[in-house]
Design an enzyme around this catalytic site. Structure first.
Site, mmCIF file in Angstrom:
data_model
loop_
_atom_site.group_PDB
_atom_site.id
_atom_site.type_symbol
_atom_site.label_atom_id
_atom_site.label_comp_id
_atom_site.label_asym_id
_atom_site.label_seq_id
_atom_site.Cartn_x
_atom_site.Cartn_y
_atom_site.Cartn_z
ATOM 1 N N ASP A 110 -5.990 -11.223 0.936
ATOM 2 C CA ASP A 110 -6.079 -10.551 -0.346
ATOM 3 C C ASP A 110 -7.529 -10.079 -0.510
ATOM 4 O O ASP A 110 -8.451 -10.885 -0.389
ATOM 5 C CB ASP A 110 -5.707 -11.530 -1.459
ATOM 6 N N CYS A 125 -2.216 -4.261 -4.313
ATOM 7 C CA CYS A 125 -3.331 -3.927 -3.423
ATOM 8 C C CYS A 125 -2.893 -3.804 -1.960
ATOM 9 O O CYS A 125 -2.861 -2.711 -1.424
ATOM 10 C CB CYS A 125 -4.526 -4.860 -3.597
ATOM 11 N N ARG A 126 -2.503 -4.872 -1.306
ATOM 12 C CA ARG A 126 -2.220 -4.808 0.135
ATOM 13 C C ARG A 126 -0.945 -4.046 0.482
ATOM 14 O O ARG A 126 -0.959 -3.156 1.334
ATOM 15 C CB ARG A 126 -2.144 -6.220 0.723
ATOM 16 N N SER A 127 0.166 -4.405 -0.131
ATOM 17 C CA SER A 127 1.422 -3.759 0.268
ATOM 18 C C SER A 127 1.496 -2.275 -0.112
ATOM 19 O O SER A 127 2.045 -1.490 0.664
ATOM 20 C CB SER A 127 2.647 -4.533 -0.227
ATOM 21 N N CYS A 143 3.620 -8.138 -0.225
ATOM 22 C CA CYS A 143 2.490 -9.020 -0.505
ATOM 23 C C CYS A 143 2.818 -9.785 -1.789
ATOM 24 O O CYS A 143 3.973 -9.873 -2.180
ATOM 25 C CB CYS A 143 1.170 -8.253 -0.592
ATOM 26 N N ASN A 168 1.970 -6.718 -5.206
ATOM 27 C CA ASN A 168 2.300 -5.316 -4.966
ATOM 28 C C ASN A 168 1.341 -4.371 -5.688
ATOM 29 O O ASN A 168 1.727 -3.302 -6.133
ATOM 30 C CB ASN A 168 3.755 -5.027 -5.328
#
Length: 150
Positions: free
Chosen positions: A117, A13-15, A8, A11
């Site tokens: 996001d 939150c999402r990934s 993402c 690095n």
């Protein structure tokens, strides 16, 4: 060994959520896969995932608090057989780096949509929604790409 890198922007939150969900799935299904995450940006290097990502992961029985943000490197292009972009911008950034083994996570459950996001949502609900999206897509990705291939 098979390998996958979730990517993402920062690095934080999402990934990291995708990495932890993938590791949980891999362990539950007895798969031997190298799993990691990184960001295309460099401004969060060394930071822990954001508080709300840690919270939503914990609500689902996953601990991401020990993960630390890092930036995608050229070496990652050699190490990881599959790079999974969380959105179109991450996909384009990986392509510009020379990666050719890239897929978009949203192609595995949301008709190619970006995994947004969570900061674009109002409040914590965005993190819960993003967790759900990532979990669905990672499950489908693993069924198609990794199961019964060892």
């Amino acid at each position: 060994m098979q390998s996958v890198l979730f990517v993402c922007l920062g690095n934080i939150c999402r990934s990291p959520l995708a990495e932890a969900i993938a590791k949980k799935i891999s362990q539950e299904r007895g798969l031997n896969i190298l799993i990691d995450s990184a960001g295309t940006g460099d401004w969060h290097i060394g930071e822990a995932p954001c508080v709300d990502s840690i919270k939503v992961a914990k609500m689902h029985g996953v601990d991401i608090s020990s993960l630390r943000a890092r930036q995608v490197s050229k070496k990652d292009l050699e190490i990881f057989e599959l790079m999974v972009a969380l959105d179109e911008k991450n996909y384009a950034d990986l392509k510009a780096m020379g990666a050719n083994n890239i897929v978009k996570l949203g192609n595995y459950g949301y008709d190619g949509a970006d995994i947004p996001d969570p900061y674009f949502f109002n409040g914590f609900e965005g993190f819960d929604k993003v967790y759900e999206m990532i979990e669905v897509c990672v499950n489908n990705l693993f069924k198609l790409k990794f199961e019964n291939k060892e």
